[in-house]
Design a protein around this motif. Structure first.
Motif, mmCIF file in Angstrom:
data_model
loop_
_atom_site.group_PDB
_atom_site.id
_atom_site.type_symbol
_atom_site.label_atom_id
_atom_site.label_comp_id
_atom_site.label_asym_id
_atom_site.label_seq_id
_atom_site.Cartn_x
_atom_site.Cartn_y
_atom_site.Cartn_z
ATOM 1 N N ALA A 185 0.822 -1.208 0.000
ATOM 2 C CA ALA A 185 0.000 0.000 0.000
ATOM 3 C C ALA A 185 0.857 1.260 0.000
ATOM 4 N N ALA A 186 2.068 1.141 0.565
ATOM 5 C CA ALA A 186 2.965 2.307 0.615
ATOM 6 C C ALA A 186 3.601 2.605 -0.736
ATOM 7 N N LEU A 187 3.498 1.665 -1.668
ATOM 8 C CA LEU A 187 4.053 1.888 -3.013
ATOM 9 C C LEU A 187 3.055 2.711 -3.829
ATOM 10 N N ASP A 188 2.948 3.961 -3.478
ATOM 11 C CA ASP A 188 2.004 4.821 -4.189
ATOM 12 C C ASP A 188 2.685 5.501 -5.379
ATOM 13 N N ASP A 189 2.028 6.472 -5.954
ATOM 14 C CA ASP A 189 2.537 7.121 -7.163
ATOM 15 C C ASP A 189 3.781 7.968 -6.906
ATOM 16 N N THR A 190 4.102 8.182 -5.645
ATOM 17 C CA THR A 190 5.316 8.971 -5.343
ATOM 18 C C THR A 190 6.576 8.117 -5.367
ATOM 19 N N VAL A 191 6.417 6.796 -5.442
ATOM 20 C CA VAL A 191 7.567 5.898 -5.409
ATOM 21 C C VAL A 191 8.027 5.591 -6.835
ATOM 22 N N ASP A 192 9.309 5.737 -7.069
ATOM 23 C CA ASP A 192 9.892 5.415 -8.376
ATOM 24 C C ASP A 192 9.836 3.906 -8.580
ATOM 25 N N PRO A 193 9.304 3.447 -9.723
ATOM 26 C CA PRO A 193 9.222 2.008 -9.972
ATOM 27 C C PRO A 193 10.563 1.299 -9.879
ATOM 28 N N HIS A 194 11.660 2.002 -10.096
ATOM 29 C CA HIS A 194 12.988 1.388 -10.063
ATOM 30 C C HIS A 194 13.711 1.647 -8.741
ATOM 31 N N ASP A 195 12.965 2.094 -7.765
ATOM 32 C CA ASP A 195 13.538 2.262 -6.422
ATOM 33 C C ASP A 195 13.954 0.880 -5.904
ATOM 34 N N PRO A 196 15.108 0.754 -5.284
ATOM 35 C CA PRO A 196 15.577 -0.550 -4.777
ATOM 36 C C PRO A 196 14.580 -1.229 -3.833
ATOM 37 N N GLN A 197 13.769 -0.439 -3.119
ATOM 38 C CA GLN A 197 12.822 -1.051 -2.192
ATOM 39 C C GLN A 197 11.775 -1.892 -2.922
ATOM 40 N N VAL A 198 11.539 -1.576 -4.208
ATOM 41 C CA VAL A 198 10.562 -2.350 -4.976
ATOM 42 C C VAL A 198 11.091 -3.765 -5.202
ATOM 43 N N GLU A 199 12.352 -3.875 -5.598
ATOM 44 C CA GLU A 199 12.949 -5.193 -5.804
ATOM 45 C C GLU A 199 13.050 -5.951 -4.477
ATOM 46 N N GLU A 200 13.395 -5.241 -3.417
ATOM 47 C CA GLU A 200 13.502 -5.881 -2.113
ATOM 48 C C GLU A 200 12.158 -6.434 -1.648
ATOM 49 N N LEU A 201 11.101 -5.661 -1.873
ATOM 50 C CA LEU A 201 9.770 -6.106 -1.485
ATOM 51 C C LEU A 201 9.328 -7.306 -2.320
ATOM 52 N N ALA A 202 9.687 -7.321 -3.594
ATOM 53 C CA ALA A 202 9.355 -8.456 -4.449
ATOM 54 C C ALA A 202 10.027 -9.723 -3.930
ATOM 55 N N ALA A 203 11.271 -9.604 -3.502
ATOM 56 C CA ALA A 203 11.984 -10.760 -2.957
ATOM 57 C C ALA A 203 11.314 -11.254 -1.678
ATOM 58 N N GLN A 204 10.828 -10.331 -0.861
ATOM 59 C CA GLN A 204 10.144 -10.706 0.373
ATOM 60 C C GLN A 204 8.820 -11.419 0.061
ATOM 61 N N HIS A 205 8.123 -10.931 -0.954
ATOM 62 C CA HIS A 205 6.892 -11.596 -1.385
ATOM 63 C C HIS A 205 7.198 -13.028 -1.836
ATOM 64 N N CYS A 206 8.248 -13.179 -2.590
ATOM 65 C CA CYS A 206 8.629 -14.502 -3.091
ATOM 66 C C CYS A 206 8.935 -15.447 -1.929
ATOM 67 N N ALA A 207 9.692 -14.973 -0.950
ATOM 68 C CA ALA A 207 10.044 -15.805 0.205
ATOM 69 C C ALA A 207 8.792 -16.176 0.995
ATOM 70 N N HIS A 208 7.894 -15.225 1.161
ATOM 71 C CA HIS A 208 6.662 -15.505 1.907
ATOM 72 C C HIS A 208 5.798 -16.506 1.165
ATOM 73 N N HIS A 209 5.730 -16.385 -0.145
ATOM 74 C CA HIS A 209 4.938 -17.317 -0.946
ATOM 75 C C HIS A 209 5.474 -18.745 -0.799
ATOM 76 N N LYS A 210 6.792 -18.886 -0.797
ATOM 77 C CA LYS A 210 7.382 -20.217 -0.653
ATOM 78 C C LYS A 210 7.114 -20.787 0.737
ATOM 79 N N ALA A 211 7.199 -19.927 1.756
ATOM 80 C CA ALA A 211 6.919 -20.384 3.116
ATOM 81 C C ALA A 211 5.453 -20.798 3.248
ATOM 82 N N LEU A 212 4.596 -20.063 2.567
ATOM 83 C CA LEU A 212 3.167 -20.387 2.590
ATOM 84 C C LEU A 212 2.908 -21.727 1.906
ATOM 85 N N GLU A 213 3.580 -21.970 0.800
ATOM 86 C CA GLU A 213 3.418 -23.240 0.090
ATOM 87 C C GLU A 213 3.902 -24.414 0.933
ATOM 88 N N GLN A 214 4.998 -24.224 1.647
ATOM 89 C CA GLN A 214 5.510 -25.282 2.508
ATOM 90 C C GLN A 214 4.512 -25.606 3.619
#
Length: 281
Positions: A185-214
Motif C-alpha cells: 500500500a505504501a508503493l504509491d505514485d510517489t515511489v519510483d518504480p525502479h527504487d531498490p525497495q521495490v525489488e527488495e519487497l518483491a523478494a520478500q513476497h517470493c520468500a513468503h509465498h514459498k513459506a506459505l506453500e511449505q
C-alpha cells in the motif's frame, strides 16, 4: 328503492386503469407494443375506453398474474401461437424462477449459518472456510475470493481458500502477510518504480509465498484440493458457468488502480517465482 346508476359508455384512462388494477403508464405501454388497440380520442383530446377495451385489460391482468409474458399475450390475442407453446414457455420461465428462489434461499441459510458475507459465495467455498473462527478472514480475503470466483468459478475460489485457511492457522505467516500488504500500500505514485525497495519487497513476497506453500503442503492441502477436482462439474458450478469470464478478459475489466511501483513489484515477484519453477523443471 335503490337508485339506478347508468354505467358510462366510455371511461377515461385513469378510470380504466383503476378498474383493471393497473396504471395509466402501463396502459400506454400496451398501446405502444400493440397489445391493446389505441382508442380514438374524444373531443377533448383524451382517449376513451369502452367495454371491449376493459375486457382486454382484465385478461391482460389475469395473464400477467399467471406469469405470461407480454409477447406471449400479444400472440395469444392474435392467435398466432398455439396455447401449448405459450404454456411451455411459461413452464420454462417458472422453472427458472423456482431455481433462482432455491438458490436465494440456500444463500440466506448459508448467511445465517456463517454469519458473514462468506455465506454469499458458492457452497463449495463456504464449506471449506466455515470451520474457521470468527474474524479469521479479513475483508480483503473475502474480496479476493469474490473476484476469483467471478473469474475462475467456485473451484478456483475453493482452491484459493487453502491460502486463507493456512494464514488463519499460522499466526506468523498471517503477520508477515499483513506486513507485506502494508508495504504494498505504501508503493504509491510517489515511489519510483525502479527504487531498490521495490525489488527488495518483491523478494520478500517470493520468500513468503514459498513459506506459505511449505505450510500448505505440510497441512495436507494438496490432498484436500485433489478431492475438490473429484466433485462432478455439474454439481460444482451449476448455472454459475455462464457468469464466469476468462482471465484475460478480467484483466481488462477489473480495475485495481495500482501505482507503477506496485505493478513492477507484482511483475518482479512473478518472475522470481516462476523463474525458480522453470529452473527447477
Amino acid at each position: 328503492m335503490y337508485p339506478f346508476v347508468t354505467p358510462p359508455r366510455e371511461v377515461k384512462i385513469g378510470d380504466a386503469a383503476a378498474f383493471a388494477g393497473t396504471t395509466p403508464r402501463a396502459i400506454r405501454h400496451y398501446h405502444q407494443i400493440g397489445l391493446l388497440p389505441e382508442p380514438e380520442r374524444g373531443g377533448d383530446g383524451r382517449r376513451r375506453y369502452g367495454y371491449d377495451d376493459m375486457i382486454r385489460l382484465l385478461w391482460i391482468r389475469k395473464m400477467s398474474e399467471a406469469g405470461i409474458s407480454l409477447d406471449d399475450m400479444r400472440a395469444a390475442f392474435d392467435e398466432a401461437r398455439d396455447v401449448e407453446d405459450v404454456l411451455g414457455r411459461l413452464e420454462e420461465t417458472l422453472a427458472a424462477q423456482e431455481a433462482d428462489i432455491k438458490r436465494q434461499r440456500a444463500a440466506v441459510e448459508r448467511l445465517r449459518a456463517v454469519g458473514s458475507p462468506l455465506g454469499l459465495l458458492s457452497p463449495l467455498v463456504t464449506d471449506r472456510l466455515s470451520h474457521l473462527p470468527s474474524g479469521a478472514l479479513r475483508p480483503s480475503d473475502l474480496d479476493a475470493l469474490l473476484v476469483t470466483e467471478r473469474i475462475f468459478g467456485p473451484l478456483g475460489a475453493a482452491i484459493q481458500a487453502s491460502v486463507f485457511i493456512t494464514l488463519a492457522t499460522h499466526p506468523g505467516l498471517r503477520a508477515e502477510a499483513d506486513r507485506l500488504d502494508a508495504a504494498d500500500a505504501a508503493l504509491d505514485d510517489t515511489v519510483d518504480p525502479h527504487d531498490p525497495q521495490v525489488e527488495e519487497l518483491a523478494a520478500q513476497h517470493c520468500a513468503h509465498h514459498k513459506a506459505l506453500e511449505q505450510a500448505m503442503e505440510a497441512a495436507g492441502m494438496d490432498e484436500a484440493e485433489e478431492k475438490l477436482f473429484e466433485i462432478d462439474e455439474a454439481d460444482l458450478t451449476g448455472d454459475e458457468e455462464d457468469t464466469q469470464m476468462s482471465a484475460f478478459k478480467a484483466i481488462t475489466k477489473m480495475p485495481y488502480g495500482f501505482s507503477a511501483a506496485r505493478t513492477r513489484c507484482i511483475e518482479l515477484t512473478g518472475r522470481l517465482l516462476y523463474g525458480d519453477l522453470s529452473a527447477g523443471s
